[in-house]
Structure formats: structure tokens, C-alpha cells
Design a protein around this motif. Structure first.
Motif, PDB file in Angstrom:
ATOM      1  N   SER A  77       8.533  -3.045  -3.498  1.00 24.02           N
ATOM      2  CA  SER A  77       9.457  -3.716  -4.413  1.00 24.02           C
ATOM      3  C   SER A  77      10.034  -2.738  -5.429  1.00 24.02           C
ATOM      4  N   THR A  78       9.193  -1.812  -5.895  1.00 21.62           N
ATOM      5  CA  THR A  78       9.674  -0.804  -6.840  1.00 21.62           C
ATOM      6  C   THR A  78      10.738   0.072  -6.194  1.00 21.62           C
ATOM      7  N   ARG A  81      14.013  -1.894  -6.135  1.00 19.79           N
ATOM      8  CA  ARG A  81      14.668  -1.957  -7.454  1.00 19.79           C
ATOM      9  C   ARG A  81      15.207  -0.599  -7.871  1.00 19.79           C
ATOM     10  N   TYR A 171      16.519  -9.935  -5.604  1.00 19.10           N
ATOM     11  CA  TYR A 171      15.737  -9.155  -6.576  1.00 19.10           C
ATOM     12  C   TYR A 171      16.230  -9.343  -8.010  1.00 19.10           C
ATOM     13  N   ALA A 173      19.123  -9.199  -9.556  1.00 17.03           N
ATOM     14  CA  ALA A 173      20.240  -8.455 -10.144  1.00 17.03           C
ATOM     15  C   ALA A 173      21.495  -9.311 -10.032  1.00 17.03           C
ATOM     16  N   GLU A 363       9.642 -12.396  -3.771  1.00 16.01           N
ATOM     17  CA  GLU A 363      10.654 -12.371  -4.827  1.00 16.01           C
ATOM     18  C   GLU A 363      11.273 -13.739  -5.105  1.00 16.01           C
TER      19      GLU A 363
END
Length: 395
Positions: A77-78, A81, A171, A173, A363
Motif C-alpha cells: 500500500s505504501t 501511495r 486509495y 486521492a 482500502e
């Protein structure tokens, strides 16, 4: 990034290699991933870790998302992003891209088709890694192409923007997602394809969901239905049917059960006229309509959960449906079960959703909300539930 810890990742790689169809040898995996055979052997034996680049290559060769090969899904996930700024940079220069190579149209079509397959199977890391460069290349192609190719390149741009939007929206955004959808609307007219315009209207509904502007979203979808070509071909039937599916859900969110039922009835009638499949990048057919019956029930609120139970009691999504859609079914079913006091069933549905599409499930805001609620209410199996809640960052 540092290599992953050896051991568990090696076992997962060996497992997915063994269940591949056809079964894959270590040599075949090494060849497809462009990794030395000795490296594959050491990784599977747990004698060495795996860098992100090697993990991505192996996952691509196996046809699975990298998140399925590692225990530390937070790291995945990092990485996603961390890739979002590159997506922002790529679309910031949509009308004045940097100089660079442009592949032949057939190769660009293949690359966009692969990105669409990743979107449908909820492989967001693959999209996040590859889309910034692909979007820049497509922007160059749009400036350089001859008139005869312009419509095809515009269609590829719309489709690629949609793939990028899937990552941005999932995610959180939302500003980036809105910009990508506006670029879809900007590029679509050059494609000269009313069915592609319908798919853009379908995706645009995300902005209304995000803003909770459900009544406005319903009006926009009903206008899109009116503008959609007559349903005489399979593609046109699917385009109109997908808009009705979406309209049924947002009508439920708008608190209009009559409109929701009307659109769902239209979607069901159109779904019965085509085979389940992917049309203009959207899954549509009888199975997709059934999934949306659950979505509509949940959208209408907890007084309608029996409708969701009725669907789930008689039917489950077949394995050949896109992973994102199948996991969404279980996420929404879990919410209906929670509202109905079926806490064990709700948790089981969330776990099924995770097995189908871990990134999509992790998510999803409803997963976090419902996992947190289950953890507060339940007493049995507390350790497993706590582990799940921590995995999805439930409060």
C-alpha cells in the motif's frame, strides 16, 4: 527498497508456481521473470530476500499481484501511495508532454489492454507502477499521430485515464481522481465513440458518490442513458445496461427506492439479452446485475437487507467475474449481514472479499467501518478479528 524477509515469500512463490495453469517449473518462472534460476531457487528455499523489482517481475510472470506474495501488505500500500505523485505529474503535462519514444499503435493497445486487465482484477500496484510512463507516452502519441489514428489514440487515453483513476479513487486521492475523470471527458470526444462516452459517464459517477451528491449523480446518469445509442448491438445493450445498474445504486443512495427499482428492472432486462462479459472496460451481464441487486439493497438502507440475503442465499458470483466486482459483492453483503445482526456471517464475507482481492478490500472504507464495528460487538474469535481489523486499519 530493502529486500523482503526470506521464508514466507518463498513459500508463497512456490505455491503460486505450483497452482499456475499449466504448472510452472522454476526454470520457466526464471525465464518469464528474467531472473536467474539460482535466484529463484534460493528465494523459494528461504535463503535470500526479494527486492521490490524482483518481486514485481516474479509476480508478473506468475500473473498475480505482488501483494499476494508478501506478508507485509502495508509495504505494498505504501508503494502505491508513493506512486501517486508520479501519476499527478504525468497528467499535469497532458497537453505538453516531455519528449520521448512512442511505440507503434498495436503495442500501445496491448499495454492499455494489460492495464485494464489489472484494473478488473484489482491489481493496483501494477497500475501505479506502469501508468505514469504509459500516460506520458500516450500524450506524446496524441500530439504526433496522424488524423487516421487520432480517434484510436484518444480512446486509449480515455481507457488509460480510467485505469489510473481506479488507483486514485480506491486509495483516497479524490482530487486526483476528479482530475483524471475530467481528462477522460476531455479526451472522449476525439474518440468519436458514443459508447465510450457512456463509459465515461459511468465512471464520472464516482465524483458524485465522493461528494454525496446522489441526486445530481442520478440526473447525470439519466441524461447519459438518454444520450446512449439504441440497444441494438451487444455493446450498446451493455453500455445502456451498465448505466442503469449505476443509476439504481445512486438512486438508492439518494433515498429513491422507486427510481432504484426502475433502473434495476431496466438493467435486468438488458442483462438478459447479452452474455456476461467486459464491454468498454465494464463488466455487464446477468451476473453483474445480480451483484447490483445487493448493492441497491444496501444503498437503500437496513430496512432492505432481506433483498440482499435473498440474492446471496441462491447465488454466489462465479469465479470468472472480475475480482474487483466479486470482492465488492462480499463487502456489500457483509454490511447487510452486519445490519441484520449476522456478525459471524458478516466477518466470513469480509474474509472472502480479502481472499478474492486483497488490495481492493483493504482500502475499502466500508471494510474498515464494519471491521471496527464487529470488533466492538463480538467476543468470539477475537484474536482473528483483531488481526483483520489491524490489517485494514479499522479504528
Amino acid at each position: 527498497m530493502p529486500p523482503t524477509q526470506p521464508g514466507s515469500v518463498g513459500r508463497r512463490i512456490a505455491y503460486y508456481r505450483s497452482v499456475a495453469r499449466p504448472k510452472m517449473t522454476q526454470q520457466q518462472l526464471a525465464d518469464r521473470a528474467h531472473v536467474a534460476l539460482g535466484t529463484i531457487r534460493k528465494i523459494e528455499r528461504g535463503e535470500r530476500g526479494v527486492t521490490d523489482d524482483t518481486l514485481d517481475a516474479i509476480a508478473g510472470a506468475l500473473g498475480v499481484d505482488p501483494s499476494r506474495l508478501v506478508a507485509d501488505r502495508e509495504h505494498v500500500s505504501t508503494r502505491i501511495r508513493d506512486a501517486l505523485p508520479a501519476l499527478s505529474a504525468a497528467i499535469a503535462t497532458y497537453d505538453m508532454p516531455e519528449d520521448g519514444p512512442v511505440r507503434p499503435l498495436a503495442e500501445l493497445q496491448e499495454a492499455v489492454a494489460q492495464a485494464t486487465a489489472w484494473r478488473l482484477s484489482a491489481q493496483y500496484l501494477q497500475i501505479a507502477r506502469t501508468l505514469p510512463d504509459l500516460l506520458a507516452e500516450l500524450a506524446r502519441a496524441a500530439q504526433e499521430c496522424q488524423r487516421v489514428d487520432r480517434a484510436q489514440v484518444a480512446a486509449l487515453l480515455v481507457t488509460a485515464y480510467r485505469c489510473a483513476d481506479a488507483v486514485a479513487y480506491k486509495y483516497g486521492a479524490r482530487d486526483l481522481s476528479a482530475r483524471l475523470i475530467e481528462l477522460m471527458r476531455w479526451a472522449a470526444p476525439d474518440a468519436n465513440d458514443p459508447l465510450l462516452q457512456a463509459s465515461v459517464s459511468y465512471v464520472r459517477t464516482e465524483t458524485f458518490f465522493a461528494a454525496r451528491a446522489h441526486a445530481s449523480g442520478l440526473r447525470a446518469l439519466e441524461q447519459a442513458v438518454d444520450a446512449c445509442p439504441e440497444p441494438v448491438t451487444h455493446e450498446a445493450i451493455a453500455a445502456r445496461g451498465a448505466l442503469h445498474m449505476r443509476a439504481a445504486v445512486i438512486a438508492g443512495r439518494a433515498g429513491s427506492p422507486h427510481a432504484a427499482d426502475g433502473h434495476l428492472t431496466e438493467a435486468r432486462a438488458l442483462g438478459d439479452r447479452v452474455a456476461e462479459g467486459i464491454y468498454q472496460g465494464t463488466a455487464f451481464g446477468p451476473d453483474s446485475v445480480r451483484i447490483h441487486e445487493v448493492s441497491v439493497a444496501v444503498s437503500l438502507g437496513n430496512d432492505h437487507v432481506q433483498r440482499a440475503y435473498d440474492v446471496a442465499r441462491e447465488w454466489k458470483p462465479p469465479a470468472d467475474l472480475p475480482a474487483e466486482r466479486r470482492s465488492g459483492f462480499y463487502i456489500e453483503l457483509a454490511r447487510a449481514q452486519l445490519w441484520g445482526g449476522l456478525m459471524d456471517d458478516s466477518f466470513e464475507s469480509l474474509k472472502v472479499a480479502r481472499r478474492i482481492a486483497p488490495q481492493h478490500t483493504r482500502e475499502h472504507p466500508w471494510v474498515r467501518e464494519d471491521a471496527a464495528t464487529l470488533r466492538r460487538l463480538r467476543r468470539a474469535d477475537a484474536e482473528t478479528l483483531t488481526s483483520f481489523a489491524e490489517w485494514c486499519h479499522a479504528d
